[in-house]
Design an enzyme around this catalytic site. Structure first.
Site, PDB file in Angstrom:
ATOM      1  N   ASP A  70      13.595  34.256 117.942  1.00  0.00           N
ATOM      2  CA  ASP A  70      13.393  35.235 119.009  1.00  0.00           C
ATOM      3  C   ASP A  70      14.719  35.665 119.637  1.00  0.00           C
ATOM      4  O   ASP A  70      14.758  36.178 120.749  1.00  0.00           O
ATOM      5  CB  ASP A  70      12.457  34.650 120.077  1.00  0.00           C
ATOM      6  CG  ASP A  70      12.999  33.347 120.644  1.00  0.00           C
ATOM      7  OD1 ASP A  70      13.976  32.804 120.074  1.00  0.00           O
ATOM      8  OD2 ASP A  70      12.449  32.873 121.650  1.00  0.00           O
ATOM      9  N   HIS A 284      38.340  44.804 103.179  1.00  0.00           N
ATOM     10  CA  HIS A 284      37.531  44.487 104.355  1.00  0.00           C
ATOM     11  C   HIS A 284      37.232  42.983 104.424  1.00  0.00           C
ATOM     12  O   HIS A 284      36.135  42.574 104.766  1.00  0.00           O
ATOM     13  CB  HIS A 284      36.246  45.315 104.377  1.00  0.00           C
ATOM     14  CG  HIS A 284      36.485  46.736 104.804  1.00  0.00           C
ATOM     15  ND1 HIS A 284      35.475  47.671 104.911  1.00  0.00           N
ATOM     16  CD2 HIS A 284      37.613  47.375 105.171  1.00  0.00           C
ATOM     17  CE1 HIS A 284      35.988  48.829 105.302  1.00  0.00           C
ATOM     18  NE2 HIS A 284      37.286  48.679 105.470  1.00  0.00           N
ATOM     19  N   ASP A 301      43.494  43.994 110.715  1.00  0.00           N
ATOM     20  CA  ASP A 301      42.832  45.266 111.016  1.00  0.00           C
ATOM     21  C   ASP A 301      41.814  44.977 112.106  1.00  0.00           C
ATOM     22  O   ASP A 301      40.693  44.541 111.828  1.00  0.00           O
ATOM     23  CB  ASP A 301      42.176  45.797 109.735  1.00  0.00           C
ATOM     24  CG  ASP A 301      41.644  47.217 109.895  1.00  0.00           C
ATOM     25  OD1 ASP A 301      41.468  47.663 111.048  1.00  0.00           O
ATOM     26  OD2 ASP A 301      41.398  47.873 108.865  1.00  0.00           O
ATOM     27  N   ASP A 312      40.830  51.827 116.086  1.00  0.00           N
ATOM     28  CA  ASP A 312      41.001  51.281 114.742  1.00  0.00           C
ATOM     29  C   ASP A 312      42.499  51.164 114.492  1.00  0.00           C
ATOM     30  O   ASP A 312      43.175  52.177 114.306  1.00  0.00           O
ATOM     31  CB  ASP A 312      40.330  52.226 113.728  1.00  0.00           C
ATOM     32  CG  ASP A 312      40.169  51.590 112.358  1.00  0.00           C
ATOM     33  OD1 ASP A 312      40.573  50.420 112.192  1.00  0.00           O
ATOM     34  OD2 ASP A 312      39.638  52.263 111.458  1.00  0.00           O
ATOM     35  N   HIS A 385      41.638  53.042  98.733  1.00  0.00           N
ATOM     36  CA  HIS A 385      40.853  53.614  99.848  1.00  0.00           C
ATOM     37  C   HIS A 385      41.466  54.907 100.342  1.00  0.00           C
ATOM     38  O   HIS A 385      42.605  55.231 100.026  1.00  0.00           O
ATOM     39  CB  HIS A 385      40.725  52.602 100.993  1.00  0.00           C
ATOM     40  CG  HIS A 385      42.040  52.165 101.605  1.00  0.00           C
ATOM     41  ND1 HIS A 385      42.770  52.970 102.463  1.00  0.00           N
ATOM     42  CD2 HIS A 385      42.732  51.005 101.481  1.00  0.00           C
ATOM     43  CE1 HIS A 385      43.846  52.309 102.850  1.00  0.00           C
ATOM     44  NE2 HIS A 385      43.876  51.122 102.260  1.00  0.00           N
ATOM     45  N   HIS A 389      40.420  58.590 108.584  1.00  0.00           N
ATOM     46  CA  HIS A 389      39.055  59.015 108.928  1.00  0.00           C
ATOM     47  C   HIS A 389      39.003  59.296 110.424  1.00  0.00           C
ATOM     48  O   HIS A 389      39.845  58.790 111.181  1.00  0.00           O
ATOM     49  CB  HIS A 389      38.055  57.918 108.552  1.00  0.00           C
ATOM     50  CG  HIS A 389      38.395  56.578 109.159  1.00  0.00           C
ATOM     51  ND1 HIS A 389      38.058  56.247 110.459  1.00  0.00           N
ATOM     52  CD2 HIS A 389      39.082  55.514 108.679  1.00  0.00           C
ATOM     53  CE1 HIS A 389      38.500  55.026 110.714  1.00  0.00           C
ATOM     54  NE2 HIS A 389      39.145  54.559 109.659  1.00  0.00           N
ATOM     55  N   HIS A 396      34.193  54.708 111.944  1.00  0.00           N
ATOM     56  CA  HIS A 396      34.321  55.739 110.912  1.00  0.00           C
ATOM     57  C   HIS A 396      33.446  56.887 111.369  1.00  0.00           C
ATOM     58  O   HIS A 396      32.267  56.964 111.039  1.00  0.00           O
ATOM     59  CB  HIS A 396      33.868  55.223 109.539  1.00  0.00           C
ATOM     60  CG  HIS A 396      34.702  54.076 109.043  1.00  0.00           C
ATOM     61  ND1 HIS A 396      34.266  53.182 108.110  1.00  0.00           N
ATOM     62  CD2 HIS A 396      35.958  53.685 109.356  1.00  0.00           C
ATOM     63  CE1 HIS A 396      35.212  52.278 107.867  1.00  0.00           C
ATOM     64  NE2 HIS A 396      36.246  52.573 108.631  1.00  0.00           N
ATOM     65  N   GLU A 413      46.134  55.581 107.683  1.00  0.00           N
ATOM     66  CA  GLU A 413      46.183  54.180 107.266  1.00  0.00           C
ATOM     67  C   GLU A 413      46.467  53.984 105.781  1.00  0.00           C
ATOM     68  O   GLU A 413      45.630  53.484 105.041  1.00  0.00           O
ATOM     69  CB  GLU A 413      44.883  53.460 107.635  1.00  0.00           C
ATOM     70  CG  GLU A 413      43.597  54.172 107.209  1.00  0.00           C
ATOM     71  CD  GLU A 413      42.363  53.313 107.457  1.00  0.00           C
ATOM     72  OE1 GLU A 413      42.389  52.121 107.117  1.00  0.00           O
ATOM     73  OE2 GLU A 413      41.373  53.833 107.980  1.00  0.00           O
ATOM     74  N   TYR A 417      48.218  47.237  97.898  1.00  0.00           N
ATOM     75  CA  TYR A 417      47.646  45.895  97.741  1.00  0.00           C
ATOM     76  C   TYR A 417      47.906  45.418  96.315  1.00  0.00           C
ATOM     77  O   TYR A 417      47.434  46.037  95.366  1.00  0.00           O
ATOM     78  CB  TYR A 417      46.135  45.928  98.020  1.00  0.00           C
ATOM     79  CG  TYR A 417      45.810  46.673  99.297  1.00  0.00           C
ATOM     80  CD1 TYR A 417      45.782  46.018 100.528  1.00  0.00           C
ATOM     81  CD2 TYR A 417      45.582  48.050  99.281  1.00  0.00           C
ATOM     82  CE1 TYR A 417      45.513  46.714 101.704  1.00  0.00           C
ATOM     83  CE2 TYR A 417      45.316  48.756 100.451  1.00  0.00           C
ATOM     84  CZ  TYR A 417      45.293  48.087 101.654  1.00  0.00           C
ATOM     85  OH  TYR A 417      45.037  48.775 102.807  1.00  0.00           O
ATOM     86  N   ARG A 435      48.872  47.123 105.049  1.00  0.00           N
ATOM     87  CA  ARG A 435      48.222  48.323 105.582  1.00  0.00           C
ATOM     88  C   ARG A 435      48.767  48.532 106.992  1.00  0.00           C
ATOM     89  O   ARG A 435      48.947  47.576 107.740  1.00  0.00           O
ATOM     90  CB  ARG A 435      46.701  48.168 105.609  1.00  0.00           C
ATOM     91  CG  ARG A 435      45.995  49.386 106.231  1.00  0.00           C
ATOM     92  CD  ARG A 435      44.512  49.488 105.853  1.00  0.00           C
ATOM     93  NE  ARG A 435      43.652  48.481 106.423  1.00  0.00           N
ATOM     94  CZ  ARG A 435      43.120  47.466 105.747  1.00  0.00           C
ATOM     95  NH1 ARG A 435      43.388  47.283 104.466  1.00  0.00           N
ATOM     96  NH2 ARG A 435      42.332  46.597 106.354  1.00  0.00           N
ATOM     97  N   GLU A 437      47.899  51.066 110.215  1.00  0.00           N
ATOM     98  CA  GLU A 437      46.885  52.032 110.638  1.00  0.00           C
ATOM     99  C   GLU A 437      47.046  52.357 112.113  1.00  0.00           C
ATOM    100  O   GLU A 437      47.119  51.462 112.954  1.00  0.00           O
ATOM    101  CB  GLU A 437      45.480  51.452 110.402  1.00  0.00           C
ATOM    102  CG  GLU A 437      44.371  52.343 110.930  1.00  0.00           C
ATOM    103  CD  GLU A 437      42.985  51.850 110.542  1.00  0.00           C
ATOM    104  OE1 GLU A 437      42.787  50.620 110.465  1.00  0.00           O
ATOM    105  OE2 GLU A 437      42.109  52.694 110.326  1.00  0.00           O
TER     106      GLU A 437
HETATM  107 MN    MN Z   1      40.228  52.738 109.502  1.00  0.00          MN
HETATM  108 MN    MN Z   2      40.908  49.698 110.264  1.00  0.00          MN
END
Ligand code: MN
Ligand code: MN
Length: 476
Positions: A70, A284, A301, A312, A385, A389, A396, A413, A417, A435, A437
């Protein structure tokens, strides 16, 4: 109900009755920087104009979702519903009636008035409020959110016919399979009507009407996103100052989330990604369980969500405070790609071709120069990627197609890799993911870097990492 709860409920009933409207007035006192009711109202009026004469549009709040037994997941409002109402409660439905509907005046019940918006909200309920928190109720929805008219949600079923009467087009959100619980029950008559055959009414989905409006952000929204971005940058700085070999990925995640909440953000905008070495190449990755060893590079990230608006931001750091030569070589390519891509941003530019195109070009040149790729097309092995965005109520966000307009917020971003053992690449580059961003606002004459307060250059990062942060104090 258990007997031992009855006394408590009895006391709550008395308090609730005495408290009454005073409590509703207090409802919005905690947060003093919420967007103004007028801003939400202006959006509803814009939708009303869009749907035109003889139309009615319904919007649903998000369902509550069960985590186990619950216990529910922390509630997060549906974005379009929030965008039009400013309401964060579940089990609510908004009706916009372009021709208006006659209702009894909420202040003087002997009079009638014509209203174009009705918010159906959870009824006040002292027992349930004593368990799950205060509700605005119809009075609160009118007093606090500035609605023309509000009713208890259990009345929706009786009102659907009246609201739709004379309408040629009825806008109802498309049915989603994860729609369950009370809100599914509330909106069932609407969904049934949609599937009924031989209807003279045309049903349409109102989602696109609103998502189109959401692409360009108002100054109030930009301020909200900036707040989320500032909180995120503060967190990135603290993590850079606190990070050291021997810490676990989750310890860095904990510090991000600590700073987010410490500065008033309600949620992380998405699960924090903290990936060291072999995990830095997983886009991710959010398991965040690995111990970080000297020599590991860490992709972080992590962005906050403030009053429903997302940030982001990604930074990549060497856990021991200084980049190795191989890490530095990759990092410099990504940084240059990002800086040149950001420079492209201005109204009229197409993100996919112009901004992303520039970032890809720089990455291709860099990887060719290091001998990591032999042909330009091969870059796709190391960057899988998109390079950016829109950001808004969704991390996103809507509006990812077409030309850039002032008031849009986008991430830039780029990344590279290089997994362990990838053929044809010098092993010194293995397990390096980078990365970077940032959130960028499109302005009238160019752009503004919203997340500049989190360091990006190698010197700035290494300098900041020499300082001591708040994340190293022992918990016990
Ligand atoms: Mn992003
Ligand atoms: Mn990100």
């Amino acid at each position: 109900m258990k007997k031992e709860n009855l006394a408590l409920v009895f006391v709550m009933l008395i308090l609730w009755t005495l408290d009454g409207l005073a409590q509703i007035q207090n409802y919005s006192l905690y947060d003093t920087d919420l967007m103004s009711p007028a801003a939400f109202k202006a959006r509803r009026e814009k939708v009303m104009k869009e749907i035109g004469e003889g139309s009615v549009a319904f919007f649903y709040s998000a369902p509550e979702r069960i985590r186990n037994n619950d216990v529910e997941y922390q509630y997060r409002q549906n974005d379009n519903f929030y965008y039009l109402t400013g309401m964060n409660e579940p089990n609510s439905v908004l009706a916009l009636v372009s021709n208006g509907v006659n209702v009894r005046d909420s202040k003087d019940s002997t009079k009638m008035m014509s209203v174009k918006e009705i918010l159906f909200v959870q009824p006040r309920d002292p027992v349930r409020e004593s368990w799950t928190g205060r509700r605005l109720g119809p009075e609160g929805a009118m007093a606090v959110l500035g609605f023309q008219y509000a009713l208890n949600s259990n009345q929706l079923r009786n009102w659907i016919g009246r609201l739709s009467f004379g309408s040629k087009i009825v806008y109802v959100p498309a049915f989603s399979s994860d729609f369950s619980g009370e809100i599914a029950e509330l909106t069932k008559p609407l969904r049934d009507a949609m599937t009924r055959l031989n209807t003279s009414v045309e049903f349409r989905d109102p989602t696109l009407l609103v998502t189109k409006m959401r692409a360009v952000k108002s100054p109030e929204e930009i301020a909200m996103i900036q707040k989320a971005v500032d909180i995120s940058c503060d967190a990135h700085r603290q993590v850079m100052m606190s990070a050291e070999p021997g810490m676990y990925e989750y310890e860095l995640q904990a510090l991000f989330e600590y700073v987010f909440h410490r500065e008033g953000a309600e949620y992380p905008a998405y699960p924090c990604i903290v990936g060291g070495a072999e995990n830095s190449v997983i886009l991710h990755y959010n398991t965040n369980r690995k111990k970080l060893n000297s020599g590991d590079i860490v992709v972080m990230d992590c962005g906050a969500e403030y009053h429903n608006y997302a940030a982001d931001v990604t930074r990549t750091i060497p856990i021991n405070g200084s980049f190795s030569d191989a890490q530095r070589e990759i990092y410099e390519i990504v940084l240059q790609a990002q800086e040149e891509a950001i420079k492209m941003i201005k109204p009229g530019v197409d993100f996919q071709t112009d901004v992303q195109g520039k970032a890809v070009e720089v990455i291709q040149n860099g990887l060719l120069k290091l001998g990591i790729i032999k042909t330009r097309e091969e870059y796709r092995r190391f960057l899988t990627h998109g390079v950016g965005h829109p950001v808004g109520l969704w991390v996103h966000d809507v509006g990812s197609r077409g030309k850039l307009d002032p008031g849009m917020v986008w991430t830039v971003e780029p990344g590279i890799y290089i997994p362990d053992g990838v053929p044809g690449v010098d092993p010194r580059y293995y397990n390096i993911g980078v990365r970077i961003e940032d959130c960028v606002l499109v302005t009238e004459d160019g752009h503004k870097l919203m997340s500049a307060s989190a360091p990006r250059t190698i010197e700035e990062i290494e300098r900041l990492m020499k300082k001591r942060g708040i994340g190293n104090e022992p918990v016990r």
